[in-house]
Design a protein around this motif. Structure first.
Motif, PDB file in Angstrom:
ATOM      1  N   VAL A 120      62.407 -67.052 -59.537  1.00  0.00           N
ATOM      2  CA  VAL A 120      62.403 -68.323 -58.803  1.00  0.00           C
ATOM      3  C   VAL A 120      62.894 -68.035 -57.391  1.00  0.00           C
ATOM      4  CG1 VAL A 120      63.511 -70.595 -58.581  1.00  0.00           C
ATOM      5  CG2 VAL A 120      62.614 -69.846 -60.792  1.00  0.00           C
ATOM      6  N   ASP A 121      62.076 -68.411 -56.407  1.00  0.00           N
ATOM      7  CA  ASP A 121      62.416 -68.182 -55.000  1.00  0.00           C
ATOM      8  C   ASP A 121      62.776 -69.460 -54.244  1.00  0.00           C
ATOM      9  OD1 ASP A 121      61.975 -65.444 -55.204  1.00  0.00           O
ATOM     10  OD2 ASP A 121      59.903 -65.577 -54.504  1.00  0.00           O
ATOM     11  N   PHE A 122      62.309 -70.607 -54.747  1.00  0.00           N
ATOM     12  CA  PHE A 122      62.494 -71.862 -54.018  1.00  0.00           C
ATOM     13  C   PHE A 122      63.033 -72.940 -54.953  1.00  0.00           C
ATOM     14  CE2 PHE A 122      59.127 -69.576 -51.832  1.00  0.00           C
ATOM     15  CZ  PHE A 122      59.572 -69.605 -50.520  1.00  0.00           C
ATOM     16  N   LEU A 123      63.956 -73.729 -54.427  1.00  0.00           N
ATOM     17  CA  LEU A 123      64.542 -74.852 -55.150  1.00  0.00           C
ATOM     18  C   LEU A 123      64.351 -76.119 -54.335  1.00  0.00           C
ATOM     19  CD1 LEU A 123      66.386 -76.225 -57.297  1.00  0.00           C
ATOM     20  CD2 LEU A 123      68.343 -75.443 -55.913  1.00  0.00           C
ATOM     21  N   VAL A 124      63.896 -77.164 -55.005  1.00  0.00           N
ATOM     22  CA  VAL A 124      63.808 -78.493 -54.406  1.00  0.00           C
ATOM     23  C   VAL A 124      64.751 -79.396 -55.192  1.00  0.00           C
ATOM     24  CG1 VAL A 124      62.334 -80.481 -53.894  1.00  0.00           C
ATOM     25  CG2 VAL A 124      61.385 -78.143 -53.796  1.00  0.00           C
ATOM     26  N   ILE A 125      65.640 -80.074 -54.483  1.00  0.00           N
ATOM     27  CA  ILE A 125      66.515 -81.058 -55.113  1.00  0.00           C
ATOM     28  C   ILE A 125      66.242 -82.394 -54.435  1.00  0.00           C
ATOM     29  CG2 ILE A 125      68.862 -81.754 -55.692  1.00  0.00           C
ATOM     30  CD1 ILE A 125      69.733 -78.837 -55.266  1.00  0.00           C
ATOM     31  N   ALA A 126      65.802 -83.354 -55.218  1.00  0.00           N
ATOM     32  CA  ALA A 126      65.570 -84.705 -54.703  1.00  0.00           C
ATOM     33  C   ALA A 126      66.741 -85.588 -55.125  1.00  0.00           C
ATOM     34  CB  ALA A 126      64.255 -85.266 -55.236  1.00  0.00           C
ATOM     35  N   VAL A 127      67.339 -86.262 -54.161  1.00  0.00           N
ATOM     36  CA  VAL A 127      68.482 -87.134 -54.419  1.00  0.00           C
ATOM     37  C   VAL A 127      68.247 -88.480 -53.725  1.00  0.00           C
ATOM     38  CG1 VAL A 127      70.089 -85.193 -54.589  1.00  0.00           C
ATOM     39  CG2 VAL A 127      69.821 -86.361 -52.404  1.00  0.00           C
ATOM     40  N   ARG A 128      68.984 -89.459 -54.157  1.00  0.00           N
ATOM     41  CA  ARG A 128      68.907 -90.758 -53.482  1.00  0.00           C
ATOM     42  C   ARG A 128      69.426 -90.633 -52.058  1.00  0.00           C
ATOM     43  NH1 ARG A 128      69.877 -95.673 -56.993  1.00  0.00           N
ATOM     44  NH2 ARG A 128      69.441 -95.009 -59.107  1.00  0.00           N
ATOM     45  N   ASN A 129      68.826 -91.365 -51.152  1.00  0.00           N
ATOM     46  CA  ASN A 129      69.428 -91.481 -49.821  1.00  0.00           C
ATOM     47  C   ASN A 129      70.778 -92.165 -49.950  1.00  0.00           C
ATOM     48  OD1 ASN A 129      67.578 -90.311 -47.939  1.00  0.00           O
ATOM     49  ND2 ASN A 129      66.222 -92.048 -48.250  1.00  0.00           N
ATOM     50  N   THR A 130      70.794 -93.226 -50.759  1.00  0.00           N
ATOM     51  CA  THR A 130      72.005 -94.014 -50.954  1.00  0.00           C
ATOM     52  C   THR A 130      72.201 -94.294 -52.434  1.00  0.00           C
ATOM     53  OG1 THR A 130      71.617 -95.106 -48.829  1.00  0.00           O
ATOM     54  CG2 THR A 130      73.199 -96.147 -50.314  1.00  0.00           C
ATOM     55  N   TYR A 131      73.406 -94.063 -52.900  1.00  0.00           N
ATOM     56  CA  TYR A 131      73.787 -94.429 -54.265  1.00  0.00           C
ATOM     57  C   TYR A 131      75.010 -95.324 -54.169  1.00  0.00           C
ATOM     58  CZ  TYR A 131      75.498 -94.113 -59.045  1.00  0.00           C
ATOM     59  OH  TYR A 131      75.929 -94.421 -60.318  1.00  0.00           O
ATOM     60  N   ARG A 132      74.829 -96.567 -54.563  1.00  0.00           N
ATOM     61  CA  ARG A 132      75.848 -97.595 -54.366  1.00  0.00           C
ATOM     62  C   ARG A 132      76.186 -97.647 -52.882  1.00  0.00           C
ATOM     63  NH1 ARG A 132      79.100 -96.069 -59.820  1.00  0.00           N
ATOM     64  NH2 ARG A 132      77.558 -96.931 -61.263  1.00  0.00           N
ATOM     65  N   THR A 133      77.383 -97.281 -52.491  1.00  0.00           N
ATOM     66  CA  THR A 133      77.715 -97.283 -51.055  1.00  0.00           C
ATOM     67  C   THR A 133      77.765 -95.869 -50.478  1.00  0.00           C
ATOM     68  OG1 THR A 133      80.086 -97.265 -51.544  1.00  0.00           O
ATOM     69  CG2 THR A 133      79.032 -99.429 -51.249  1.00  0.00           C
ATOM     70  N   ASN A 134      77.472 -94.882 -51.313  1.00  0.00           N
ATOM     71  CA  ASN A 134      77.553 -93.485 -50.877  1.00  0.00           C
ATOM     72  C   ASN A 134      76.240 -93.006 -50.282  1.00  0.00           C
ATOM     73  OD1 ASN A 134      80.195 -93.322 -51.988  1.00  0.00           O
ATOM     74  ND2 ASN A 134      79.307 -92.921 -53.998  1.00  0.00           N
ATOM     75  N   LYS A 135      76.340 -92.216 -49.263  1.00  0.00           N
ATOM     76  CA  LYS A 135      75.179 -91.603 -48.610  1.00  0.00           C
ATOM     77  C   LYS A 135      74.947 -90.236 -49.263  1.00  0.00           C
ATOM     78  CE  LYS A 135      74.773 -94.977 -45.683  1.00  0.00           C
ATOM     79  NZ  LYS A 135      73.753 -95.970 -45.924  1.00  0.00           N
ATOM     80  N   ASP A 136      74.302 -90.235 -50.438  1.00  0.00           N
ATOM     81  CA  ASP A 136      74.158 -89.005 -51.214  1.00  0.00           C
ATOM     82  C   ASP A 136      73.366 -87.933 -50.479  1.00  0.00           C
ATOM     83  OD1 ASP A 136      75.669 -90.117 -53.202  1.00  0.00           O
ATOM     84  OD2 ASP A 136      74.195 -89.814 -54.794  1.00  0.00           O
ATOM     85  N   PHE A 137      72.246 -88.295 -49.889  1.00  0.00           N
ATOM     86  CA  PHE A 137      71.450 -87.292 -49.177  1.00  0.00           C
ATOM     87  C   PHE A 137      72.295 -86.622 -48.097  1.00  0.00           C
ATOM     88  CE2 PHE A 137      68.775 -86.215 -45.497  1.00  0.00           C
ATOM     89  CZ  PHE A 137      67.990 -85.218 -46.059  1.00  0.00           C
TER      90      PHE A 137
END
Length: 168
Positions: free
Chosen positions: A123-140
């Motif tokens: 495995v050479d590449f990893l993609v992680i998709a996360v929420r821009n915002t979770y509740r009041t947190n800026k996850d991205f």
């Protein structure tokens, strides 16, 4: 709005990863964390058809038979001894995709994803998709701040050629 950041920052995003960003962009109206509180499986389901079109294997359920097993260790006679599950995987492109929702930052799931991808065979590449915002947190923003720090410190060398963080 779909946000993304590719690492290492000194390199341009490879075409096959830009295609993944485009998939999330195409499905923005269905997955935006500004508008929906979807869990990670629901987000994966919304993008799965497009990923399948790009020859990714995609986890379609949590049943053992539907899991995407990416090899880590091989034992006696080459038998698969250890593997990690992935949400999506393209063996030819050596790319793993993990889609996260509420646990991405709160439970440091993005770090587990990073560790597992580093252990995966070929495995050479990893993609992680996360929420821009979770509740009041800026996850991205939290995740890319972590990767900015990791890259800037130069104290840890990863075996991956690239990491893409997508904020949905």
């Amino acid at each position: 709005m779909i946000n993304w950041q590719y690492y290492p920052k000194r390199k341009e995003i490879p075409t096959h990863l830009k295609d993944v960003v485009d998939i999330f962009g195409l499905n923005q109206s269905l997955i935006s964390s500004d508008d929906f509180t979807l869990n990670s499986n629901e987000v994966l389901e919304k993008v799965s058809l497009n990923l399948l079109e790009l020859n990714y294997q995609v986890e379609v359920s949590k049943k053992a038979i539907d899991k995407i097993k990416v090899p880590v260790l091989f034992g006696m006679n080459g038998k698969l001894e250890k593997y990690f599950d992935a949400d999506a995987y393209n063996e030819d492109l050596k790319t793993v995709i993990e889609v996260e929702a509420g646990r991405a930052v709160t439970n440091y799931q993005f770090l587990k994803d990073l560790f597992q991808a580093c252990m995966m065979h070929e495995v050479d590449f990893l993609v992680i998709a996360v929420r821009n915002t979770y509740r009041t947190n800026k996850d991205f923003q939290s995740v890319i701040t972590f990767f900015d720090t990791l890259q800037a410190s130069g104290r840890l060398t990863l075996p991956l050629k690239g990491i893409l963080i997508i904020g949905y």
